[in-house]
Scaffold this motif. Structure first.
Motif, short mmCIF file in Angstrom:
data_model
loop_
_atom_site.label_atom_id
_atom_site.label_comp_id
_atom_site.label_asym_id
_atom_site.label_seq_id
_atom_site.Cartn_x
_atom_site.Cartn_y
_atom_site.Cartn_z
N PRO A 19 -7.10 40.93 55.37
CA PRO A 19 -6.51 41.81 54.36
C PRO A 19 -5.54 42.85 54.92
O PRO A 19 -4.55 43.17 54.28
N HIS A 20 -5.81 43.39 56.11
CA HIS A 20 -4.91 44.43 56.64
C HIS A 20 -3.55 43.87 57.04
O HIS A 20 -2.58 44.61 57.17
N ILE A 21 -3.45 42.57 57.22
CA ILE A 21 -2.17 41.92 57.54
C ILE A 21 -1.58 41.29 56.29
O ILE A 21 -0.36 41.23 56.12
N ASP A 22 -2.43 40.83 55.38
CA ASP A 22 -1.97 40.16 54.17
C ASP A 22 -0.93 40.98 53.41
O ASP A 22 0.06 40.45 52.93
N HIS A 23 -1.12 42.29 53.33
CA HIS A 23 -0.17 43.13 52.57
C HIS A 23 1.18 43.28 53.29
O HIS A 23 2.13 43.78 52.71
N LEU A 24 1.28 42.85 54.53
CA LEU A 24 2.55 42.90 55.26
C LEU A 24 3.39 41.65 55.01
O LEU A 24 4.56 41.62 55.34
N GLY A 25 2.76 40.62 54.45
CA GLY A 25 3.41 39.35 54.23
C GLY A 25 4.22 39.31 52.96
O GLY A 25 4.47 40.35 52.36
N GLY A 27 3.78 35.91 55.30
CA GLY A 27 4.08 35.59 56.68
C GLY A 27 4.51 34.14 56.80
O GLY A 27 4.21 33.31 55.94
N PHE A 28 5.24 33.87 57.87
CA PHE A 28 5.77 32.53 58.12
C PHE A 28 5.49 32.16 59.57
O PHE A 28 5.22 33.03 60.40
N TYR A 29 5.55 30.87 59.88
CA TYR A 29 5.35 30.44 61.26
C TYR A 29 6.21 29.22 61.56
O TYR A 29 6.64 28.50 60.67
N LYS A 30 6.45 29.04 62.85
CA LYS A 30 7.08 27.82 63.35
C LYS A 30 6.59 27.63 64.77
O LYS A 30 6.10 28.56 65.41
N LYS A 31 6.70 26.39 65.24
CA LYS A 31 6.39 26.09 66.64
C LYS A 31 7.67 25.69 67.33
O LYS A 31 8.44 24.88 66.82
N GLU A 32 7.89 26.28 68.50
CA GLU A 32 9.06 25.92 69.28
C GLU A 32 8.71 24.75 70.20
O GLU A 32 7.55 24.34 70.29
N ASP A 33 9.71 24.21 70.88
CA ASP A 33 9.53 23.00 71.69
C ASP A 33 8.41 23.11 72.72
O ASP A 33 7.73 22.14 72.99
N ASP A 34 8.20 24.29 73.29
CA ASP A 34 7.16 24.46 74.31
C ASP A 34 5.80 24.81 73.71
O ASP A 34 4.94 25.34 74.39
N ASP A 35 5.58 24.49 72.43
CA ASP A 35 4.36 24.79 71.68
C ASP A 35 4.17 26.29 71.47
O ASP A 35 3.09 26.75 71.17
N GLN A 36 5.24 27.06 71.67
CA GLN A 36 5.19 28.50 71.42
C GLN A 36 5.13 28.73 69.91
O GLN A 36 5.99 28.26 69.17
N LEU A 37 4.10 29.43 69.47
CA LEU A 37 3.98 29.80 68.07
C LEU A 37 4.82 31.05 67.82
O LEU A 37 4.76 32.01 68.59
N VAL A 38 5.61 31.04 66.76
CA VAL A 38 6.42 32.19 66.37
C VAL A 38 6.00 32.58 64.96
O VAL A 38 6.01 31.73 64.06
N LEU A 39 5.61 33.84 64.79
CA LEU A 39 5.28 34.34 63.46
C LEU A 39 6.46 35.14 62.95
O LEU A 39 7.13 35.84 63.71
N ARG A 44 10.26 44.81 54.59
CA ARG A 44 10.44 45.13 53.18
C ARG A 44 10.42 46.66 52.99
O ARG A 44 10.04 47.40 53.89
N GLU A 45 10.81 47.09 51.81
CA GLU A 45 10.93 48.52 51.55
C GLU A 45 9.63 49.28 51.84
O GLU A 45 9.65 50.39 52.37
N GLU A 46 8.50 48.68 51.49
CA GLU A 46 7.21 49.36 51.71
C GLU A 46 6.84 49.46 53.19
O GLU A 46 5.87 50.13 53.55
N HIS A 47 7.58 48.81 54.08
CA HIS A 47 7.34 48.88 55.53
C HIS A 47 8.15 49.98 56.21
O HIS A 47 8.00 50.20 57.41
N LEU A 48 9.04 50.64 55.47
CA LEU A 48 10.00 51.54 56.10
C LEU A 48 9.41 52.91 56.43
O LEU A 48 8.54 53.42 55.73
#
Length: 135
Positions: A19-25, A27-39, A44-48
């Motif tokens: 829940p403490h991260i859910d409100h920041l989303g 969220g998205f993810y991808k994996k790079e060629d070396d299996d590096q996870l990128v989040l 957004r305005e509420e993060h400023l």
């Protein structure tokens, strides 16, 4: 649907189970060629903060979440943060896509050590690292 709800090119949406991260989303993810996870997270305005850039607490929260995620991928067990450090390099303005990477640098039976960064485009805006307890 706003721009911040659509996965950026190459990313997929993910459900954040804390829940403490859910409100920041979302969220998205991808994996790079070396299996590096990128989040990925959009600023957004509420993060400023009062200066119109991402608040440091928001940046540290997504950095810590990524540290823990990297350690759990290596241990297949839950983890908790023992220590966390960060260095703020540059601001992240409204609408920026934060790309968050972390790698485990050492893993023992009960502790994992990880470090990473947050980038906006090619620019590093935050370096971070920490120690995680494997539960």
């Amino acid at each position: 649907m706003s721009k911040t709800e659509i996965p950026p090119e190459g990313y997929k949406a993910f459900n954040i189970s804390q829940p403490h991260i859910d409100h920041l989303g979302p969220g998205f993810y991808k994996k790079e060629d070396d299996d590096q996870l990128v989040l990925g997270f959009y600023v957004r305005e509420e993060h400023l903060n009062g200066y119109g850039s991402a608040h440091g607490g928001m940046l540290m929260a997504v950095a810590d979440f990524t540290l823990a995620t990297s350690a759990m991928r290596k241990s297949d067990k839950p983890v908790t943060t023992v220590s966390f450090h960060s260095e703020f390099i540059s601001p992240a303005p409204l609408g920026s896509l934060l790309e968050v990477r972390a790698k485990v640098t050492k893993k023992g039976k009960t502790l994992a050590f990880s470090k990473g960064n947050i980038k906006v485009g090619d620019e590093v805006i935050l370096n971070f690292g920490g120690v995680l307890k494997i539960l």
